[in-house]
Design a protein around this motif. Structure first.
Motif, PDB file in Angstrom:
ATOM      1  N   ARG A  22      -7.854  46.907 -27.528  1.00 37.49           N
ATOM      2  CA  ARG A  22      -7.317  47.249 -26.216  1.00 37.49           C
ATOM      3  C   ARG A  22      -7.873  46.713 -24.868  1.00 37.49           C
ATOM      4  O   ARG A  22      -7.032  46.312 -24.159  1.00 37.49           O
ATOM      5  N   ARG A  23      -9.222  46.773 -24.863  1.00 35.61           N
ATOM      6  CA  ARG A  23      -9.790  46.200 -23.732  1.00 35.61           C
ATOM      7  C   ARG A  23      -9.519  44.470 -23.628  1.00 35.61           C
ATOM      8  O   ARG A  23      -8.992  44.268 -22.414  1.00 35.61           O
TER       9      ARG A  23
ATOM     10  N   PRO B 286       3.009  48.601 -20.592  1.00 33.19           N
ATOM     11  CA  PRO B 286       1.703  47.954 -20.759  1.00 33.19           C
ATOM     12  C   PRO B 286       1.742  47.300 -22.214  1.00 33.19           C
ATOM     13  O   PRO B 286       2.302  47.833 -23.086  1.00 33.19           O
TER      14      PRO B 286
ATOM     15  N   VAL C 202     -11.310  39.697 -13.841  1.00 31.75           N
ATOM     16  CA  VAL C 202     -10.548  40.837 -14.018  1.00 31.75           C
ATOM     17  C   VAL C 202     -11.476  41.856 -14.826  1.00 31.75           C
ATOM     18  O   VAL C 202     -11.063  43.133 -14.960  1.00 31.75           O
ATOM     19  N   SER C 203     -12.528  41.614 -15.506  1.00 26.36           N
ATOM     20  CA  SER C 203     -13.066  42.355 -16.590  1.00 26.36           C
ATOM     21  C   SER C 203     -14.266  43.117 -16.077  1.00 26.36           C
ATOM     22  O   SER C 203     -14.620  43.922 -16.701  1.00 26.36           O
TER      23      SER C 203
ATOM     24  N   ASN D 155     -14.604  59.167 -31.515  1.00 28.37           N
ATOM     25  CA  ASN D 155     -15.527  58.164 -31.080  1.00 28.37           C
ATOM     26  C   ASN D 155     -16.928  58.422 -32.071  1.00 28.37           C
ATOM     27  O   ASN D 155     -17.181  57.469 -32.860  1.00 28.37           O
TER      28      ASN D 155
ATOM     29  N   THR E 143      -5.763  44.558 -22.439  1.00 29.56           N
ATOM     30  CA  THR E 143      -5.530  44.909 -20.917  1.00 29.56           C
ATOM     31  C   THR E 143      -6.126  43.894 -19.895  1.00 29.56           C
ATOM     32  O   THR E 143      -5.433  43.382 -18.882  1.00 29.56           O
TER      33      THR E 143
ATOM     34  N   ASP F 265     -13.125  45.178 -28.856  1.00 33.09           N
ATOM     35  CA  ASP F 265     -12.187  46.421 -28.617  1.00 33.09           C
ATOM     36  C   ASP F 265     -10.881  45.607 -28.318  1.00 33.09           C
ATOM     37  O   ASP F 265     -10.830  44.987 -27.162  1.00 33.09           O
TER      38      ASP F 265
ATOM     39  N   GLU G 104       0.808  49.145 -25.225  1.00 36.88           N
ATOM     40  CA  GLU G 104       1.871  50.109 -25.895  1.00 36.88           C
ATOM     41  C   GLU G 104       2.927  49.313 -26.637  1.00 36.88           C
ATOM     42  O   GLU G 104       3.246  49.370 -27.522  1.00 36.88           O
TER      43      GLU G 104
ATOM     44  N   ARG H 105       1.532  47.863 -29.796  1.00 38.21           N
ATOM     45  CA  ARG H 105       0.941  48.689 -30.798  1.00 38.21           C
ATOM     46  C   ARG H 105       1.836  48.745 -32.106  1.00 38.21           C
ATOM     47  O   ARG H 105       2.861  48.668 -32.189  1.00 38.21           O
TER      48      ARG H 105
ATOM     49  N   GLY I 292      -3.853  41.976 -17.109  1.00 37.16           N
ATOM     50  CA  GLY I 292      -4.254  41.997 -15.626  1.00 37.16           C
ATOM     51  C   GLY I 292      -4.290  40.524 -15.270  1.00 37.16           C
ATOM     52  O   GLY I 292      -3.807  40.321 -14.201  1.00 37.16           O
TER      53      GLY I 292
END
Lengths: 360, 354
Positions: free
Chosen positions: A229-230, A29, A254-255, A171, A233, A227, A32, A35, A237
């Motif tokens: 990461r979102r 992904p 996709v979201s 969080n 992703t 965010d 990762e 990162r 996608g």
């Protein structure tokens, strides 16, 4: 090596084999893959980065508590500092990483954590890494630890403070008990600003050979709401589904964001004052499979910005939205709750009485 | 074999309803790799069909050879060991389960299985895929702890195991899990699409379907394809050749709820409430989920009410359904709703007619 691992097989090789066989990166992904490996690469969190760079130089650091919304780099920072302090050789023996997927009841705190914390370690540089004379315990998602477990940690932290540092990551800081929080240096991770987000995404686009126009870029940063990461992703996608040139519509699909027309139609149905029309609209939303929590938050945006609606009306609608959100978290039925919102909104907008006349 | 199963599309190419989604999924798999997926959509919209077709596309026909296994896990939870029993559907390439069946211990199930799968990775000598797929149904019913524990597990074991999650409403799946998956929304098929499928089934079965008949079934199906096909088959059993004005048999429990609704409308008294209770009990003992009973009841009542009452009634339905989730026994809350409705309606009648 290739005799044993044909190239296709190498693609999916597990962690152990990766170091031996060269790996085609596509299986990872992007979250990762991109990162940050070093603390100084962490974007937008200046205070933390400054403190930790200092740590790297002086080899000393306090207990840390990182808190902030998802996707702002908390885990990344903690892992990066651990790697930079100890290097790959010592990492296994010096760092204990526990997260919510491991069992973390009071028993684990009493045995595993305590045993790990108690071991004394020597200092001295090894292989160019500072290797300070302490170990690090990273407790990821610490807000899902029970209060008992947190209480059991209090004394452990102090007793072994000479040889162990704790990194808490959570969080919501309010879910960490006060005695633990007061023993740590607290750092708030801010949601990423639009420019930082854009620059990181552009970087990834360059690396992966993607084409994003400015509209799609700003759409991506607005739907991911700070965010990272979102955002990544979604990007991955969309890239998987639609190839290398991505439009803002692809990103929406996709979201899981609801198209604005749908929310607008729902709102105007409420405005019309016709219950059956609103009911039909609610049925439509449910049948299309849109998540109601998302619907509520987008409806909220529309209501707040709506023209020709008085402040009092807005307040009444928002109050209901809040109540319904709570009900949804409790697991109430989506259709009934959304219908309740629709009916309430309609009564507010059309100045029908809010109190029920036949209740006794 | 039921038509629903007989005409379930086996490959992504044969999918009739969500063609665009199917094509996208095909592209995903074509790159020899796939992200974690979260399918969400109302019941009867084709989530499961798409997942099975996707698995077949990934692994070939071998993915369809599933066997049912009743496994027991011994989970070490600190001081005690917990024995967990769960039924799984497994092929060589994937494992499918309903983690919510394990109740409050679902957390252990998820962790154990994923860890075990990561250990027993399929050996990739023939250049076959080196990962397994875990299909989790009803993730929206997973406890919050289980969802939390999914978060890191998904990242940690991503090289050896892909997750396909399936649920009705994605708002009950935590943000953290959602943001780690590629979300695929499956909407309920429109009535035209249902008609298309019904005509396809009719042609394959060699039936004469009068014009407008399929459309009537589609209209009654509440946009659920499964229901439409079942109703179609029921009609076939009842009477063939079809006549264009043939009655489409409603579900018997729906009939029953509508009966309850008219009972309530006719008389509002403690005695009637008592009778209604008996009927409600009968529905519940026949395993009709209470929230569905309540929703249907509301639907029937709304049909018969004046506009000004509708707001009030729908508010109380939402209120008692929420209470039902928090509480233990569903019958109390449904009955409370009925009583509330009676009181409101009586008040309305007195105010209007004196």
């Amino acid at each position: 090596m290739y005799l044993f691992f044909p190239i296709e097989a190498g693609k999916k090789a597990p962690q152990r084999e990766r170091e031996m066989a060269p790996l085609v990166q596509s299986s990872q992904p992007w979250v990762e893959k991109y990162r940050p490996k070093q603390v100084k690469d962490v974007a937008h969190q200046d205070e933390v980065v400054r403190v930790l760079t200092n740590t790297l130089e002086t080899s000393n650091c306090p207990h840390m508590l990182f808190y902030g919304p998802p996707g702002t780099g908390k885990t990344t920072t903690a892992l990066a500092i651990a790697h930079q302090l100890f290097g790959p050789e010592l990492y296994k023996s010096r760092v204990l990483e526990l997260n919510a997927s491991d069992d973390r009841g009071i028993n684990v705190v009493r045995t595993k954590i305590k045993n790990f914390a108690a071991v004394a370690v020597g200092s001295g540089r090894q292989g160019g890494y500072p290797c300070p004379p302490f170990k690090i315990i990273i407790l990821d998602e610490a807000d899902s630890m029970t209060e008992d477990a947190q209480n059991a940690l209090r004394r452990t932290m102090e007793t072994y403070s000479k040889v162990t540092r704790f990194f808490f990551i959570c969080n919501y800081i309010s879910r960490i008990i006060e005695p633990l929080a007061s023993r740590c240096a607290k750092f708030r991770f801010k949601p990423l600003s639009e420019e930082i987000m854009t620059s990181r995404i552009l970087h990834i686009c360059n690396e992966e050979g993607l084409n994003l126009d400015t509209e799609a870029l700003s759409m991506l940063s607005s739907i991911s709401q700070g965010d990272l990461r979102r955002a990544i992703t979604y990007l991955q996608g969309a890239a998987r589904l639609f190839g290398s040139s991505i439009s803002s519509n692809d990103l929406i699909s996709v979201s899981g964001v609801i198209p604005q027309e749908v929310v607008q139609a729902f709102f105007s149905a409420c405005k019309s004052g016709n219950f059956d029309l609103a009911n039909k609209e609610v049925n439509n939303v449910i049948a299309e499979g849109y998540p109601v929590s998302q619907m509520l938050s987008q409806l909220f945006d529309i209501v707040v910005e709506a023209d020709g609606v008085s402040d009092e009306q807005k307040a009444k609608i928002c109050k209901k939205l809040g109540e319904v959100d709570k009900c949804l978290v409790d697991g109430a039925d989506e259709y009934l709750q959304l219908l309740d919102v629709a009916s309430n909104t309609m009564r507010v907008l059309c100045n029908m009485p809010l109190e029920f006349s036949y209740e006794n | 074999m039921l038509w629903v199963d007989k005409y379930r599309p086996k490959t992504l190419d044969k999918v009739l309803v969500h063609e665009d989604v199917a094509q996208n999924l095909k592209k995903l798999v074509a790159e020899q790799d796939c992200p974690h997926l979260l399918f969400y959509g109302p019941p009867g919209s084709g989530k499961k069909t798409l997942i099975m077709a996707l698995l077949r596309q990934m692994f070939g026909p071998g993915a369809e050879k599933v066997k049912v296994e009743n496994k027991t896990w011994k989970v070490d939870a600190g001081s005690r060991t917990i024995d967990l029993e769960l039924t799984t559907l497994a092929s060589t390439y994937h494992v499918e389960l309903n983690p919510s069946d394990a109740g409050f211990q679902d957390r252990y199930i998820v962790q154990e299985i994923i860890k075990e799968m990561a250990k027993n990775r399929p050996i990739d000598t023939k250049g076959k895929k080196g990962f397994k797929v875990l299909v989790l149904n009803e993730v929206d019913k997973l406890s919050t702890e289980a969802q939390h524990s999914l978060r890191r597990t998904m990242e940690k074991y991503s090289s050896s195991c892909r997750l396909i999650l399936c649920c009705n409403s994605s708002s009950k799946v935590t943000e953290a899990v959602r943001s780690r998956c590629l979300n695929v929304r499956i909407n309920a098929p429109t009535e035209e699409q249902i008609v298309k499928v019904l005509e396809f089934v009719g042609k394959k079965e060699g039936l004469q379907v009068p014009t407008g008949f399929a459309a009537r079934i589609a209209e009654k199906s509440n946009r659920s394809l499964r229901r439409a096909i079942l109703a179609f088959e029921t009609c076939r059993v009842q009477q063939y050749p079809f006549t264009s004005n043939q009655a489409i048999p409603p579900m018997d429990w729906e009939e029953y709820v509508s009966e309850i609704a008219s009972d309530i409308m006719k008389e509002q008294s403690p005695k009637r409430l008592f009778q209604v209770r008996g009927k409600l009990y009968e529905l519940l003992t026949n395993c009709i989920p209470p929230e569905i009973v309540l929703k249907r009841l509301l639907f029937e009542l709304l049909k018969k009410l004046d506009a000004e009452l509708k707001h009030e009634v729908c508010h109380w339905a939402a209120y008692y359904e929420h209470r039902m989730r928090l509480g233990q026994k569903a019958i109390f809350h449904i009955e409370a709703f009925v009583a509330k409705f009676m009181s409101i309606y009586k008040g309305f009648l007195i105010a209007t007619f004196g």
